[in-house]
Design a protein around this motif. Structure first.
Motif, PDB file in Angstrom:
ATOM      1  N   ALA A 187      -4.169 -21.380  41.431  1.00 16.89           N
ATOM      2  CA  ALA A 187      -4.594 -22.785  41.455  1.00 16.89           C
ATOM      3  C   ALA A 187      -5.182 -23.095  42.827  1.00 16.89           C
ATOM      4  N   PRO A 188      -6.474 -22.760  43.045  1.00 23.11           N
ATOM      5  CA  PRO A 188      -7.108 -23.028  44.339  1.00 23.11           C
ATOM      6  C   PRO A 188      -7.066 -24.519  44.669  1.00 23.11           C
ATOM      7  N   PRO A 189      -7.118 -24.870  45.955  1.00 23.63           N
ATOM      8  CA  PRO A 189      -7.020 -26.279  46.343  1.00 23.63           C
ATOM      9  C   PRO A 189      -8.285 -27.073  46.062  1.00 23.63           C
ATOM     10  N   ALA A 190      -8.089 -28.251  45.520  1.00 27.73           N
ATOM     11  CA  ALA A 190      -9.138 -29.270  45.477  1.00 27.73           C
ATOM     12  C   ALA A 190      -8.742 -30.284  46.536  1.00 27.73           C
ATOM     13  N   SER A 191      -9.337 -30.163  47.711  1.00 27.82           N
ATOM     14  CA  SER A 191      -8.928 -30.967  48.872  1.00 27.82           C
ATOM     15  C   SER A 191      -9.748 -32.238  48.941  1.00 27.82           C
ATOM     16  N   ASP A 192      -9.092 -33.359  48.665  1.00 26.50           N
ATOM     17  CA  ASP A 192      -9.753 -34.663  48.693  1.00 26.50           C
ATOM     18  C   ASP A 192      -9.371 -35.355  49.992  1.00 26.50           C
ATOM     19  N   ILE A 193     -10.315 -35.437  50.924  1.00 29.37           N
ATOM     20  CA  ILE A 193     -10.065 -35.997  52.248  1.00 29.37           C
ATOM     21  C   ILE A 193     -10.654 -37.399  52.304  1.00 29.37           C
ATOM     22  N   GLN A 194      -9.801 -38.399  52.495  1.00 33.00           N
ATOM     23  CA  GLN A 194     -10.230 -39.792  52.526  1.00 33.00           C
ATOM     24  C   GLN A 194      -9.912 -40.371  53.906  1.00 33.00           C
ATOM     25  N   ARG A 205     -13.822 -32.547  48.885  1.00 36.47           N
ATOM     26  CA  ARG A 205     -14.564 -33.810  48.860  1.00 36.47           C
ATOM     27  C   ARG A 205     -14.112 -34.612  50.072  1.00 36.47           C
ATOM     28  N   MET A 206     -15.076 -35.119  50.814  1.00 34.66           N
ATOM     29  CA  MET A 206     -14.775 -35.884  52.031  1.00 34.66           C
ATOM     30  C   MET A 206     -15.439 -37.242  51.917  1.00 34.66           C
ATOM     31  N   SER A 207     -14.646 -38.319  52.066  1.00 33.32           N
ATOM     32  CA  SER A 207     -15.156 -39.676  51.905  1.00 33.32           C
ATOM     33  C   SER A 207     -14.594 -40.591  52.974  1.00 33.32           C
ATOM     34  N   VAL A 208     -15.275 -41.720  53.168  1.00 36.29           N
ATOM     35  CA  VAL A 208     -14.750 -42.810  53.985  1.00 36.29           C
ATOM     36  C   VAL A 208     -14.660 -44.048  53.098  1.00 36.29           C
ATOM     37  N   PHE A 209     -13.711 -44.935  53.418  1.00 42.01           N
ATOM     38  CA  PHE A 209     -13.500 -46.100  52.560  1.00 42.01           C
ATOM     39  C   PHE A 209     -13.136 -47.319  53.389  1.00 42.01           C
ATOM     40  N   SER A 210     -13.217 -48.489  52.734  1.00 43.65           N
ATOM     41  CA  SER A 210     -12.774 -49.727  53.381  1.00 43.65           C
ATOM     42  C   SER A 210     -12.016 -50.587  52.374  1.00 43.65           C
ATOM     43  N   GLY A 211     -12.636 -51.693  51.909  1.00 43.38           N
ATOM     44  CA  GLY A 211     -11.883 -52.716  51.206  1.00 43.38           C
ATOM     45  C   GLY A 211     -11.693 -52.564  49.710  1.00 43.38           C
ATOM     46  N   SER A 212     -12.221 -51.512  49.089  1.00 45.52           N
ATOM     47  CA  SER A 212     -12.032 -51.344  47.649  1.00 45.52           C
ATOM     48  C   SER A 212     -12.455 -49.938  47.259  1.00 45.52           C
ATOM     49  N   LEU A 268     -19.217 -38.090  51.815  1.00 48.23           N
ATOM     50  CA  LEU A 268     -19.985 -37.350  52.808  1.00 48.23           C
ATOM     51  C   LEU A 268     -20.224 -35.904  52.392  1.00 48.23           C
ATOM     52  N   PHE A 269     -19.298 -35.361  51.610  1.00 52.18           N
ATOM     53  CA  PHE A 269     -19.403 -33.959  51.207  1.00 52.18           C
ATOM     54  C   PHE A 269     -18.622 -33.788  49.913  1.00 52.18           C
ATOM     55  N   ASP A 270     -19.165 -33.018  48.995  1.00 50.93           N
ATOM     56  CA  ASP A 270     -18.460 -32.732  47.742  1.00 50.93           C
ATOM     57  C   ASP A 270     -18.986 -31.408  47.200  1.00 50.93           C
ATOM     58  N   GLY A 271     -18.157 -30.384  47.245  1.00 52.20           N
ATOM     59  CA  GLY A 271     -18.620 -29.112  46.722  1.00 52.20           C
ATOM     60  C   GLY A 271     -17.683 -27.965  47.009  1.00 52.20           C
ATOM     61  N   ALA A 272     -18.027 -26.825  46.453  1.00 54.51           N
ATOM     62  CA  ALA A 272     -17.266 -25.599  46.692  1.00 54.51           C
ATOM     63  C   ALA A 272     -17.638 -25.029  48.056  1.00 54.51           C
ATOM     64  N   LEU A 273     -16.795 -24.143  48.547  1.00 52.60           N
ATOM     65  CA  LEU A 273     -17.025 -23.485  49.832  1.00 52.60           C
ATOM     66  C   LEU A 273     -17.025 -21.977  49.582  1.00 52.60           C
ATOM     67  N   PRO A 274     -18.142 -21.452  49.098  1.00 52.37           N
ATOM     68  CA  PRO A 274     -18.159 -20.059  48.629  1.00 52.37           C
ATOM     69  C   PRO A 274     -18.124 -19.045  49.757  1.00 52.37           C
ATOM     70  N   ARG A 328     -22.604 -31.204  58.291  1.00 53.38           N
ATOM     71  CA  ARG A 328     -22.965 -32.207  57.282  1.00 53.38           C
ATOM     72  C   ARG A 328     -22.033 -33.415  57.354  1.00 53.38           C
ATOM     73  N   ILE A 329     -20.740 -33.153  57.507  1.00 49.52           N
ATOM     74  CA  ILE A 329     -19.760 -34.239  57.550  1.00 49.52           C
ATOM     75  C   ILE A 329     -19.945 -35.102  58.795  1.00 49.52           C
ATOM     76  N   ARG A 330     -20.073 -34.457  59.944  1.00 47.63           N
ATOM     77  CA  ARG A 330     -20.225 -35.216  61.192  1.00 47.63           C
ATOM     78  C   ARG A 330     -21.528 -36.011  61.219  1.00 47.63           C
ATOM     79  N   ASP A 331     -22.602 -35.422  60.734  1.00 41.22           N
ATOM     80  CA  ASP A 331     -23.888 -36.124  60.731  1.00 41.22           C
ATOM     81  C   ASP A 331     -23.855 -37.359  59.829  1.00 41.22           C
ATOM     82  N   ALA A 332     -23.086 -37.270  58.750  1.00 39.17           N
ATOM     83  CA  ALA A 332     -23.051 -38.366  57.783  1.00 39.17           C
ATOM     84  C   ALA A 332     -22.008 -39.421  58.107  1.00 39.17           C
ATOM     85  N   TYR A 333     -21.045 -39.098  58.987  1.00 39.30           N
ATOM     86  CA  TYR A 333     -19.879 -39.957  59.167  1.00 39.30           C
ATOM     87  C   TYR A 333     -20.229 -41.346  59.703  1.00 39.30           C
ATOM     88  N   GLU A 334     -20.847 -41.424  60.863  1.00 35.90           N
ATOM     89  CA  GLU A 334     -21.105 -42.727  61.482  1.00 35.90           C
ATOM     90  C   GLU A 334     -21.997 -43.623  60.606  1.00 35.90           C
TER      91      GLU A 334
END
Length: 271
Positions: A56-63, A98-105, A112-118, A141-147
């Protein structure tokens, strides 16, 4: 108790929980720095590979909470360092991120990123030699998209609990062959729906609040909420942070997760 102390409740039936003080965290980070030679990194990567659950490989959801209360350069860099370690472990274990940022809902979320890491190669050693390139590419990709993503978040407030539902939906999308690992980097001060302001709540009050909060069932998942009480300004009292820990542990328990960790500072296990 020091406001910077790592806090976590312990539930033996849910597995081993990380309880690490700020001194221990410093030792961990120093050890990582001291052993950051290519040979040392390769040896650690092999240890991670040996610990992977290949069934069961990890599906890492980073919020990451993008609201202003914890959005400082220092906290952002701490979070990015943690994200890089999660990405590395996920890549080694043939998972998805999957890497995301969130606020009020749940609608005020930017991915910012969603995919496999082959790491396609014939042998484990050959695969591990490709890890750094894969991690570097993802982090650029994550750092460029973050701000830009944080700047573009709409709405006010911080709806942390909504991210549990989004994590459950994403886990269903990637399929049952993966195990959900949800990482929420937030100061914990929910102010949409459930109100968790900077005042202390008792263990009973925190548990009652969690019982009234709607979260999906996340069976088999691992849930880490890190950064509780870590704010850009003056830190909250330790009893306030203790209430946050109890609340998020109770929320994780309600979701039926296999492992729950609620802490002030994130440190990857085994590092």
């Amino acid at each position: 108790m020091d406001n910077n102390a790592r806090l976590s409740s312990t539930r033996p039936q849910r597995g081993r929980f990380a309880v690490v003080g700020i001194v221990a965290l410093a030792v961990v980070m120093t050890a990582c720095t001291a052993g950051s030679t290519p040979h040392g990194e390769f040896a650690r990567d092999k240890q991670i590979l040996a610990s992977c659950d290949r069934s069961a490989p990890p599906a890492s959801d980073i919020q990451i909470d993008g609201t202003g209360s914890s959005n400082s350069p220092a906290i952002t860099e701490e979070r990015m360092a943690a994200v890089e370690q999660i990405v590395r472990t996920t890549a080694i274990c043939s998972g998805r991120v999957r890497m995301s940022v969130f606020s009020g809902s749940s609608a005020a979320t930017a991915t910012l990123f969603d995919g496999a890491l082959p790491l396609h190669s014939a042998t484990d050693n050959a695969r591990l030699k490709r890890v750094q390139t894969v991690v570097d590419d993802a982090m650029v990709r994550i750092r460029d998209a973050y701000e830009p993503a944080v700047a573009g978040l709409k709405g006010k407030g911080s709806d942390i609990t909504a991210q549990y539902r989004l994590a459950g939906e994403w886990a269903n999308q990637v399929g049952g062959d993966f195990r959900l690992h949800l990482y929420l980097f937030t100061d914990g001060f929910q102010n949409v729906g459930v109100k968790l302001g900077q005042q202390a709540v008792s263990k009973q009050e925190a548990a009652e609040l969690a019982s009234k909060t709607n979260v999906p069932k996340l069976p088999g998942a691992s849930v880490t909420v890190a950064g509780l009480g870590r704010v850009a300004g003056e830190p909250p009292r330790s009893d306030v942070v203790e209430g946050l820990v109890v609340y998020y542990d109770a929320l994780c328990d309600k979701a039926g997760a296999a492992k729950c960790v609620s802490v002030t500072d994130y440190a990857p296990e085994g590092r």
